[in-house]
Design a protein around this motif. Structure first.
Motif, short mmCIF file in Angstrom:
data_model
loop_
_atom_site.label_atom_id
_atom_site.label_comp_id
_atom_site.label_asym_id
_atom_site.label_seq_id
_atom_site.Cartn_x
_atom_site.Cartn_y
_atom_site.Cartn_z
N LEU A 517 0.85 -1.18 0.00
CA LEU A 517 0.00 0.00 0.00
C LEU A 517 0.89 1.23 0.00
O LEU A 517 1.88 1.32 0.74
N SER A 518 0.57 2.20 -0.87
CA SER A 518 1.35 3.43 -0.95
C SER A 518 0.39 4.62 -0.94
O SER A 518 -0.75 4.54 -1.43
N TYR A 519 0.92 5.74 -0.41
CA TYR A 519 0.09 6.94 -0.26
C TYR A 519 0.91 8.14 -0.75
O TYR A 519 1.82 8.60 -0.06
N PRO A 520 0.65 8.65 -1.96
CA PRO A 520 1.46 9.75 -2.50
C PRO A 520 1.16 11.07 -1.79
O PRO A 520 0.01 11.40 -1.50
N PRO A 530 5.40 7.24 0.47
CA PRO A 530 5.67 6.22 1.49
C PRO A 530 4.88 4.94 1.19
O PRO A 530 3.80 4.99 0.59
N PHE A 531 5.43 3.81 1.58
CA PHE A 531 4.75 2.54 1.31
C PHE A 531 5.08 1.54 2.41
O PHE A 531 6.11 1.63 3.09
N VAL A 532 4.18 0.56 2.59
CA VAL A 532 4.39 -0.58 3.46
C VAL A 532 3.99 -1.82 2.68
O VAL A 532 3.08 -1.77 1.84
N GLY A 533 4.69 -2.90 2.93
CA GLY A 533 4.39 -4.11 2.19
C GLY A 533 4.70 -5.35 3.00
O GLY A 533 5.36 -5.28 4.05
N GLY A 534 4.22 -6.46 2.53
CA GLY A 534 4.49 -7.73 3.17
C GLY A 534 4.59 -8.85 2.16
O GLY A 534 3.89 -8.85 1.15
N ARG A 535 5.50 -9.78 2.42
CA ARG A 535 5.72 -10.91 1.52
C ARG A 535 5.55 -12.21 2.29
O ARG A 535 6.07 -12.37 3.40
N VAL A 536 4.83 -13.13 1.66
CA VAL A 536 4.68 -14.48 2.21
C VAL A 536 5.13 -15.45 1.13
O VAL A 536 4.68 -15.38 -0.02
N THR A 537 6.04 -16.36 1.52
CA THR A 537 6.53 -17.37 0.60
C THR A 537 6.37 -18.73 1.26
O THR A 537 6.84 -18.93 2.39
#
Length: 838
Positions: A517-520, A530-537
């Motif tokens: 998710l990013s918010y310009p 700014p952005f936040v993210g998550g990865r699942v493998t």
């Protein structure tokens, strides 16, 4: 030069011997000979009168123009002019002897000679037709042309011209207009192709028309040079041509000898082709190589065409009523003789059909093996097998505007085949791989389905059996203030090692998903994202082969972007400046991965997805672009100013807050989104220093509107103050007849080479190209190349010498390349020496 085009021109010249006849006329076949008759002495007192009422009055006043074209032959025109005449009857045959600047026009043929004998059958006069008001008989425009003579025999500076532009100069010519037979002795034929505008010259000892469909020429020489001793020619013992109205005809050639300045190049005992197809020889090279011995390389090609159809599926015709064709592919056959290795052959194909493009590269050789006495060849011993080769296929089909399918297959017989026979492709070409790839793109959504398999057991590859992916990038949410990005992949992935190594095969089913998710925001002139993210493998097993394993990884960061520009009123014709715009941009991207539930060392490492781990960086990029306007002419001939890049330069560097964790080894993580691209590089000794800063990368490209340009890329290590790598080049064309280039290639501890090249157009026909390469690390010259090339009418010819000290090879030889539409169609003349890299 295209030999079949020359041969086709000869056949067109042969057709000049066959007078045109009405379509319903079907005369008997068979060769004819001039009837015997009493000699007709010249009679200066003979009346100078035309033979027919509608012929012009004698004496003749028609003069050949300087190019010896003769008068224009009009439709259905029949007339004869002369200075003296003698005529008598022999039974039912009228024999006429014409002397002195004799000209005859009939059946679409113009004939001029010093003397002419004509035979014609006596017929009762036809009744005079009534005339219209204009004094012309009704239907005069549609009447058939008159046949003044059934047969003629001409000698002495004979010139024969047809409506199509074919010209024959001969000592003696016999024509039978009724039976469509003829013969010409010691003939010179000129044929100018209507579409190409190329003139071909054919000399033949004897040319015979056997019947309406068959023509034979003996002891012919074909060239595009009008000199008595042409530079390049094709010697043919016998040509036999049979015309086919449906397919254009077929010609057979016996005993062909291509030669240049009287020197024979090769011998072809027999060859045949159909009219309309191009001659297959694309290139021939003969050389002596230290690695391969005596070498003869030949390329034989065929343009593949198909008819152009309209929307109703009917053929589109050109102005002559001939169906238009469009080239859809090019087929090439390589046949080589390598003295020390054997005979090699390959088939190459380039195609472009509707929405599909692709190529095929193949080669096979029954190899006698490397030379054990040469140090360079010893690395390829022992030889794995005698039957060696390669096959490479690629195709790309744009199924719809949104759907594309790619497929590639690459097979190699052994690990050393490419470095031995296609060294440049081995060093600079793409990876040898076999895969299928389906891609769908619709706006900001994309989906992929691909499979990659290993078919060369001596290569190390990661296989996907198969892999499916979906991406949704920058999808606006919440009144377009919040943006969502997701990357997803499901694959059965397998690491398949080199069979000769000690690595083991491992595989896994892997599912990887990333959400962001990013918010310009805007902070004055600065764009902030700014952005936040998550990865699942998820894996069905870990590196130890134990049960399923899941990895969780969080990401966060901010992208800050600033761009400013200013326009300067600058005019400099010398630099090609018409105004100057300076655009500067600064990009700062602090990014971090954190909270990884598993170390990447505990996972199977197939690709960058598995290398994701705790990691932090601050990437900085500062670029400057200078633009100007230059006057350019468009395709429709109009001039307008276009915005072009004058100078571009940029700096890139990364800061690592935790160097002990993130710079102590190669981290492929830097290639995986959302990270940047600069990776840690080892020292010359192989170890890694724990540095807070990456190497500084600087690049610049300078393209003024001048006969020179320059570019450079430098990688500098701020820890030791040393340049790690540096590549730059300058190309100058101070005059239209010379081009000079200098470039350097430096990698610390490995190489420091300078390459200089020059291309000099010594005259309209002669070209000289040379290249030198010097390595300062080894304090020695690495390569020397020089070639002398000449434009020989429809050929490019090149004499070259190439020395490669890295492979201990000396190659010297010459190459000949036929041209297409006046342009070189081979890489031979475009480089120095022979190169067949796909």
């Amino acid at each position: 030069m295209k030999w079949p085009r020359l041969a086709t021109a000869l056949l067109l010249g042969l057709l000049a011997l066959a007078p045109a006849a009405p379509a319903q006329d079907t005369p008997p076949a068979g060769a004819g000979t001039p009837p015997a008759g009493p000699a007709a002495p010249a009679n200066p007192a003979a009346p100078q009168a035309p033979l027919t009422p509608d012929a012009p009055a004698a004496p003749a006043t028609t003069d050949l123009p300087p190019e010896k074209q003769g008068p224009a032959v009009k439709e259905k025109e029949s007339r004869v002019t002369y200075q003296t005449i003698q005529s008598w009857k022999q039974g039912e045959t009228r024999v006429t002897v014409l002397l002195g600047n004799t000209e005859l026009i009939q059946a679409g043929t113009y004939l001029r000679a010093d003397s002419l004998v004509g035979w014609s059958q006596e017929k009762p006069p036809a009744p005079e037709p009534e005339t219209d008001a204009a004094g012309e008989p009704p239907g005069a425009a549609d009447k058939e042309e008159k046949i003044l003579f059934d047969e003629v025999y001409a000698e002495g500076n004979v010139r024969l011209i047809r409506r199509g532009g074919e010209q024959i100069e001969s000592d003696q010519v016999y024509l039978n207009f009724r039976e469509h037979t003829g013969e010409a002795i010691h003939s010179l034929i000129r044929q100018t192709t209507e579409k190409k505008g190329t003139t071909v010259v054919i000399r033949a000892e004897k040319v015979r028309q056997i019947d309406r469909e068959r023509f034979v020429a003996d002891n012919a020489e074909i060239s595009q040079c009008d000199f008595g001793d042409p530079h390049v020619s094709l010697q043919v013992k016998r040509i036999d041509f049979r015309r086919d109205e449906a397919r254009g005809g077929k010609a057979s050639f016996a005993h062909l000898i291509p030669q240049t300045s009287g020197f024979p190049l090769l011998y072809i005992p027999y060859y045949w082709f159909r009219i309309g197809q191009s001659y297959p020889l694309r290139a021939v090279s003969i050389s002596q190589s230290s690695q391969f011995g005596h070498v003869v390389r030949t390329d034989w090609g065929l343009a593949l065409k198909r008819k152009v159809l309209d929307e109703n599926g009917k053929p589109v015709l050109d102005k002559d009523g001939t169906p238009k064709t469009k080239k859809w592919g090019d087929l090439l056959l390589n046949v080589d003789y390598l003295e020390k290795r054997g005979i090699g052959a390959g088939i190459d194909l380039d195609l472009e059909v509707d929405r599909t493009t692709g190529y095929l590269n193949s080669y096979y050789i029954h190899d006698d093996g490397p030379d054990a006495s040469r140090s360079f060849d010893q690395q390829f011993l022992p030889q794995a097998q005698e039957d060696r080769g390669r096959l490479r296929l690629f195709s790309r089909t744009q199924v719809t505007d949104k759907l594309r399918f790619d497929a590639e297959l690459s097979f190699l017989s052994d690990r050393f085949f490419l470095p031995e026979f296609f060294k440049r492709e081995f060093q600079e070409g793409k990876e040898q791989e076999t895969y299928g790839y389906l891609r769908y793109v619709d706006g900001n959504f994309g989906g992929t389905l691909d499979a990659k398999v290993k078919i060369n057991e001596f290569l190390e590859e990661v296989e996907y059996l198969p892999r499916i992916g979906a991406r949704w990038i920058g999808q606006p949410l919440v009144e377009e203030k919040l943006y969502y990005t997701t990357l997803n992949e499901l694959a059965y992935v397998r690491f398949n090692p080199d069979i000769a190594g000690d690595a083991r095969l491992f595989e896994s089913v892997r599912f990887d998903t990333y959400h962001e998710l990013s918010y310009p925001l805007s902070a004055g002139p600065v764009q902030v994202l700014p952005f936040v993210g998550g990865r699942v493998t998820a894996y069905d097993e870990d590196a130890s082969g134990n049960g399923p394993l899941n990895r969780f990884l969080a990401s966060a960061g901010v992208r800050c972007y600033l761009q400013a520009n200013r326009v300067f009123d600058v005019e400099s014709p010398g630099l090609g400046l018409h105004g100057l715009r300076h655009i500067t941009s600064l990009d700062v991207r602090p990014t971090a991965n954190f909270g990884s539930s598993e170390r990447f060392q505990d996972l199977h490492n197939f690709d960058t997805v598995d290398a994701a781990d705790d990691f932090a960086e601050v990437a900085l990029e500062w670029r400057h672009r200078f633009q100007t306007q230059r006057l350019r002419r468009s395709a429709d001939g109009k001039e307008a100013y276009q915005t072009l890049e004058f100078l571009s330069t940029g700096l890139e560097v990364e800061y690592y807050p935790d160097p002990g964790r993130d710079t102590s080894a190669v981290r492929p993580q830097n290639f995986l989104y959302p990270m940047n691209w600069i990776t840690s590089t080892p020292e010359v000794g192989g170890g890694f220093d724990q540095n807070e800063w990456s190497n500084l990368h600087w690049d610049a490209t300078f393209t003024p509107d001048l006969p020179y340009s320059a570019s450079t890329e430098v990688e500098w290590n701020p820890q030791n103050g040393k340049v790690e790598s540096w590549t730059s080049g300058v190309t100058a064309n101070p005059a239209g007849w010379i081009t000079v280039g200098v470039s350097n290639h430096y990698i610390r501890g490995l190489t420091s080479a300078v390459i200089a090249s020059v291309s000099w157009q010594a005259s309209d026909k002669w070209y000289v190209r040379a290249q030198e390469s010097f390595d300062f690390e080894k304090n020695a010259f690495l390569k020397h190349s020089i070639s002398f090339a000449r434009d020989v009418h429809d050929f490019d010819a090149e004499l070259f010498v190439h020395i490669d000290r890295g492979t201990d090879d000396l190659t010297a030889g010459f190459a000949i390349t036929p041209r297409v539409n006046g342009k070189s169609r081979s890489k031979i003349i475009n480089g120095v020496g022979y190169d067949r890299t796909p």
